[in-house]
Design an enzyme around this catalytic site. Structure first.
Site, PDB file in Angstrom:
ATOM      1  N   HIS A 129       2.447   3.046  -3.159  1.00 59.93           N
ATOM      2  CA  HIS A 129       1.635   3.800  -4.124  1.00 59.93           C
ATOM      3  C   HIS A 129       1.979   5.282  -4.123  1.00 59.93           C
ATOM      4  O   HIS A 129       1.998   5.928  -5.169  1.00 59.93           O
ATOM      5  CB  HIS A 129       0.155   3.672  -3.786  1.00 59.93           C
ATOM      6  N   GLU A 175     -10.471   1.292   3.105  1.00 54.47           N
ATOM      7  CA  GLU A 175     -10.624   0.885   1.709  1.00 54.47           C
ATOM      8  C   GLU A 175     -10.307  -0.607   1.562  1.00 54.47           C
ATOM      9  O   GLU A 175     -11.101  -1.364   1.018  1.00 54.47           O
ATOM     10  CB  GLU A 175      -9.662   1.730   0.857  1.00 54.47           C
ATOM     11  N   HIS A 176      -9.139  -1.009   2.047  1.00 49.30           N
ATOM     12  CA  HIS A 176      -8.747  -2.429   2.029  1.00 49.30           C
ATOM     13  C   HIS A 176      -8.601  -2.910   3.463  1.00 49.30           C
ATOM     14  O   HIS A 176      -7.849  -2.306   4.236  1.00 49.30           O
ATOM     15  CB  HIS A 176      -7.386  -2.614   1.352  1.00 49.30           C
ATOM     16  N   ASP A 186      -5.951  -6.566  -6.045  1.00 52.84           N
ATOM     17  CA  ASP A 186      -5.679  -5.411  -6.899  1.00 52.84           C
ATOM     18  C   ASP A 186      -5.662  -5.797  -8.372  1.00 52.84           C
ATOM     19  O   ASP A 186      -5.977  -4.985  -9.240  1.00 52.84           O
ATOM     20  CB  ASP A 186      -4.315  -4.799  -6.549  1.00 52.84           C
ATOM     21  N   HIS A 236     -52.779  18.279  -8.008  1.00 51.30           N
ATOM     22  CA  HIS A 236     -52.484  16.874  -7.724  1.00 51.30           C
ATOM     23  C   HIS A 236     -53.772  16.152  -7.308  1.00 51.30           C
ATOM     24  O   HIS A 236     -54.072  15.052  -7.769  1.00 51.30           O
ATOM     25  CB  HIS A 236     -51.461  16.749  -6.592  1.00 51.30           C
ATOM     26  N   GLN A 253       0.837  -1.194   0.000  1.00 52.95           N
ATOM     27  CA  GLN A 253       0.000   0.000   0.000  1.00 52.95           C
ATOM     28  C   GLN A 253       0.872   1.245   0.000  1.00 52.95           C
ATOM     29  O   GLN A 253       0.645   2.197  -0.753  1.00 52.95           O
ATOM     30  CB  GLN A 253      -0.903   0.011   1.242  1.00 52.95           C
TER      31      GLN A 253
END
Lengths: 439, 439
Positions: free
Chosen positions: B270, B335-336, B369, B428, B267
């Site tokens: 990145h 996220e993960h 991934d 209506h 991770q």
């Protein structure tokens, strides 16, 4: 009283251009509103309850001024009392609408259960569906307070399984709307706070000493509320920012023209910017609808709004045939699409984009607005091309589940490592390779 | 090379505060970028192809300068040739990943089929699910060009049934990324245009003489692209604006510490802002992971990025037990989320919020991934509390279907009219009442 509703013909050379300019709508951004909202949000974030209390006392002109946030909480007893105090017919109608909305949304929930499957090597893949923990529902106060909106926003959240549903509703001059409180009692709202505006949105998004932050904020509001929702988007989820409401009626000329005229009115009465358009292949029938419009308008309590809407943004459109009507309907991607025709399904099959489709002449939009069951919060301004009615799914989210077996890690690891090296992400590759059995 | 990764203990008095400040991330808005993007979008809207051509020649330094937009179209033959030219192992890996991603997303599609049901009085209610007509996929150019992102963004659209999938990818200095083009060939992209930046987002959203406007734009990009996507949101749909990527590892202390260290690296490599956190109840094990980090880091090609990420935003957290680890994981909504433990399902059952869950020690995030099948585009920055992985459902929308029978209009009409009068919307009410049979 003379409505000047424009008439278009799809065979005219400039038809596409005139239709496009008729549909064009761009929400103006008002710099004064933007900066006021930014300041209010920053203040609520920094000072919490103290800021919310001050803004509410000032903007909503709370008589005497509330001394603390506790004054804005409405307890369950008061909600139940509001429901009990409604005239019996109104209470029964609210309950009937609630029951039908709940039944439809339960069907929605059944569709989305998640899944899991096991591959031959023992690897398990799946998708889990879980509800949001806590949501905020914004309900406008004052004259535009609609109990039906409370039902339409809160019930899907409750059906989804959201544990805390916090409704905020401003009470200008301290005046509470009994029918809105009654709707909250029916819809399963878990807390009602009489605050509104950007300060309420800020309180829900950031949290304060007395209000826990929510995960998503839904519901309609004025320009300040819309601007505030846009600004907190990302920190919390929001629903679509709605544009003016629209109806598109496709009619084959077999429906009582009074019915079609009144259906156009029912959209036009919302707002001067609301849009009501009729597509019909029968010129003589269009003239009859126009005559009905002139005949019925003087009897409508909201005739000024209807006239402004129909004159400014309405249209009666002569088309070549119903097939062309369907093509134009796909380009318009209307929020509400009525197919008022014999065998409506044949035309419905040709429709790709619409928020809600009302098939057959008995399916007036107004029935859907209140009590058919499907949601009345629908994508406006052509956004039905890519978005959906508010639903149970807006209060759920998915998580992927991946459980790779030791055998799976051997095949998947080689694929992942190859691609990771190709992308220059060596730690990704090594992470996969560490799981390879030495051989 | 000395990683200083912070260590926290959940029993410390200031733990919650330190965790909160560790997680805090606010994307800075850059006024210079905002105004540049606003100007580019306005220009593309006004001048179409001419503007896109000028910006592309200038910003991407196209050698010689392209004379027309036609120069930016990459034909199917060139895509196929890029695929054929890949080394065999790479081509096979790309195809294997594509096949698995497709299989998982086909399962997603099966879940959402819409429904219809008929009530005793003949009224039919339902929900239709239809694909978007046309979508745009943004793929970054240059060094951060990831073929796996092409697969992850394009395949769900294709599975959803989107007819036109237009990929834009800038080619700085005219240099094309062969692996990205090969991925487009595999993923079913229908048109590839080598443009990028805010000008590409504008072209997709507004349309130009040579590019039809799309209904939704997805895919990652730099700050200009993100700002442009935010600005066209509403006119078209967009996916979430992603924050820095995150991994949270819950480990019971039974996994090889090298594996966990490398998962954290995968991770951290990145981006310096990427976040890698370990939660573990075993202090001695945490020390072993830390030793592995120090041991393995010098061998990593992207060690500077990993070091900056782990030092700046990483953490090794000692927790009381795995139950507390799950509670903290729900607050983080990562996220993960890797649950690297014996019998991981017992802990997975306690998780309410996560983009993707990786269960068991063989399920490294890197496998997900690239090639497990579920999407790698996942909600970041705690948005897993209210949003989902990218999926087939992002390229579909729902329409409500309402067909009220004559009998249904009698009961529903009375309910709707009662509520409409209560809300002061008389047209209506009248629209519903006109459908009541005189009696």
């Amino acid at each position: 009283m003379a409505v000047q509703i424009r008439k278009l013909d799809s065979t005219d050379a400039d038809f596409q251009q005139r239709l496009s300019s008729l549909l064009a709508f761009e929400a103006a951004t008002d710099d004064a509103i933007e900066s006021a909202v930014a300041q209010i949000l920053a203040d609520v974030k920094a000072r919490g309850d103290a800021a919310v209390l001050e803004y509410t006392n000032r903007f909503d002109r709370i008589p005497g001024g509330a001394a603390s946030m506790a004054a804005f909480d409405i307890g369950q007893e008061e909600l139940d009392a509001a429901l009990a105090a409604l005239p019996q017919a109104q209470r029964a109608a609210l309950q009937a609408a609630s029951d039908r909305i709940r039944a439809f949304h339960e069907r929605q929930k059944q569709e989305l259960k998640g899944f899991t499957y096991t591959e031959p090597d023992g690897t398990v893949l799946g998708q889990r569906v879980t509800p949001l923990d806590r949501v905020g529902i914004y309900v406008p106060g004052g004259k535009a307070a609609y109990p039906s909106s409370v039902l339409m926003n809160a019930i899907p959240a409750q059906v989804a399984g959201v544990k805390e549903i916090v409704m905020v509703v401003p009470t200008p001059d301290g005046i509470k709307n009994r029918m809105v409180l009654a709707a909250a009692a029916i819809a399963g709202v878990t807390r009602v706070i009489t605050i509104g505006g950007a300060q309420a949105v800020g309180a829900l998004a950031y949290g304060t000493e007395t209000i826990a932050p929510v995960d998503k904020i839904v519901g309609p509001g004025n320009a300040y509320v819309a601007a505030a929702k846009r600004r907190v988007f990302g920190l919390v989820g929001i629903d679509m920012i709605a544009g003016p409401s629209e109806i598109l009626v496709l009619c084959d000329g077999t429906t009582d023209p009074d019915w079609v005229a009144m259906d156009l009115f029912s959209q036009a009465e919302h707002d001067e910017l609301a849009q009501a358009i009729l597509l019909c292949p029968n010129e003589e029938y269009i003239a009859r609808v126009e005559a009905s419009i002139h005949k019925l308008l003087p009897g409508m309590p909201r005739k000024e709004t209807i006239e402004a809407s129909l004159s400014g943004r309405g249209a009666l459109v002569k088309v070549r045939d119903m097939i062309e009507a369907c093509e134009i309907a796909n380009a318009i991607a209307a929020e509400h699409l009525e197919i008022s025709a014999e065998n409506p399904q044949q035309w419905a099959d040709k429709i790709r984009h619409a928020g809600a489709m009302f098939l057959g002449r008995f399916s007036s939009e107004s029935l859907g607005d209140y009590c058919c069951g499907p949601n009345h919060v629908l994508p406006t301004s052509r956004t039905a091309r890519f978005s959906s009615p508010l639903g149970v799914y807006d209060f759920q989210k998915r998580s992927s589940v991946i459980q790779v077996s030791e055998a799976g890690a051997q095949t998947l690891g080689r694929v992942a490592a190859e691609l990771a090296y190709g992308e220059g992400l060596q730690a990704h590759a090594r992470s996969a390779e560490l799981r390879l059995t030495k051989s």
